[in-house]
Scaffold this active site. Sequence first.
Site, short mmCIF file in Angstrom:
data_model
loop_
_atom_site.label_atom_id
_atom_site.label_comp_id
_atom_site.label_asym_id
_atom_site.label_seq_id
_atom_site.Cartn_x
_atom_site.Cartn_y
_atom_site.Cartn_z
N HIS A 31 39.27 51.11 47.40
CA HIS A 31 39.72 49.93 46.65
C HIS A 31 40.89 49.28 47.37
O HIS A 31 41.73 49.97 47.95
CB HIS A 31 40.13 50.34 45.22
CG HIS A 31 40.31 49.14 44.33
ND1 HIS A 31 41.46 48.39 44.35
CD2 HIS A 31 39.48 48.55 43.44
CE1 HIS A 31 41.33 47.40 43.49
NE2 HIS A 31 40.13 47.47 42.93
N LYS A 42 41.87 51.37 36.57
CA LYS A 42 43.10 51.48 37.37
C LYS A 42 44.09 52.42 36.67
O LYS A 42 43.66 53.43 36.11
CB LYS A 42 43.68 50.08 37.62
CG LYS A 42 42.61 49.13 38.17
CD LYS A 42 43.13 47.81 38.64
CE LYS A 42 41.96 46.97 39.17
NZ LYS A 42 42.36 45.74 39.82
N GLY A 80 42.80 40.38 39.79
CA GLY A 80 43.93 40.30 38.87
C GLY A 80 44.62 38.95 38.85
O GLY A 80 45.71 38.81 38.29
P1 13P Z 1 40.26 42.28 37.88
O1 13P Z 1 38.92 42.23 37.19
O2 13P Z 1 41.39 42.61 36.96
O3 13P Z 1 40.50 41.07 38.72
O4 13P Z 1 40.19 43.53 38.92
C1 13P Z 1 39.12 43.63 39.77
C2 13P Z 1 39.16 44.94 40.43
O5 13P Z 1 40.04 45.24 41.23
C3 13P Z 1 38.11 45.92 40.07
O6 13P Z 1 38.11 47.00 40.94
#
Ligand code: 13P
Length: 254
Positions: free
Chosen positions: A95, A11, A173
């Site tokens: 995404h 990200k 998240g």
């Molecule tokens: P997390 O593993 O932080 O929950 O994020 C998942 C994600 O969006 C991967 O693209």
Amino acid sequence: MRTPLIAANWKMHKAPKDAAAFLDAFLPELHDQTGTEIALFPSAVCLPGIIEAARGTRVSIGAQNMHWLSEGAYTGDISAPMLTAIGCTHILIGHSERRQYSGETDEQVNLKLKTALAHRLIPVVCIGEHLDKRQSSLTAAVLRWQLAAALSGITPEQAAPIVIAYEPVWAIGTGVVATPDQAAEAHGIIRHEVANLLGNIAAEKMRILYGGSVKPDNIARLMSEPGIDGALVGGASLDPASFSQIVRNATTAA
Ligand code: 13P
């Protein structure tokens, strides 16, 4: 018969020096492991450096986003030919954060998927329901809708490189991981719908990853489900020790 894929979505984290430090720590952890494909999706500014640093290793590098056109007056965007020119091999498409915060539509996801295939980038197409849809028993409907839109106009012959990532938005998240049963059920719905759209052979070959609060201590149980072919990891992929442990536990469980 489907090679597991464990992917890191960084990200908007890590500047180039942080990405380089990650790779320095991460690569030695892989020396005793085979059998699982690994891909990192850093921010665009990290791509050239990390592609160089990962050359000759078993780590593939992808971008988090691209435009569907090759060039033009689109300030701030990057294109598929630009990515392939620097050795990028994978691309994340659709995404939920891009859908939610950047207004990415199902139609754009479809255009980007076609562009990725035309430029031989391996696309990881993200789909998944919001919590209110799950609570209204609309998970299957959302997944079918998103898949039909994403795969519109794609032929079975084109489908081989496509990877789907099932990422329930409520699990991203939040620390709330889907239970293995919930994930397996969703993956079953996805594979069934891919079979409807592209036929059984394409569906059996297609890798479907799970994403959403994947951690070293929950990956093995998820990977023990036969329909789960890997993971797209956010927060827990930022630390090389944690991500290498996920790769290790996934490989053992697959
Ligand atoms: P997390 O593993 O932080 O929950 O994020 C998942 C994600 O969006 C991967 O693209």
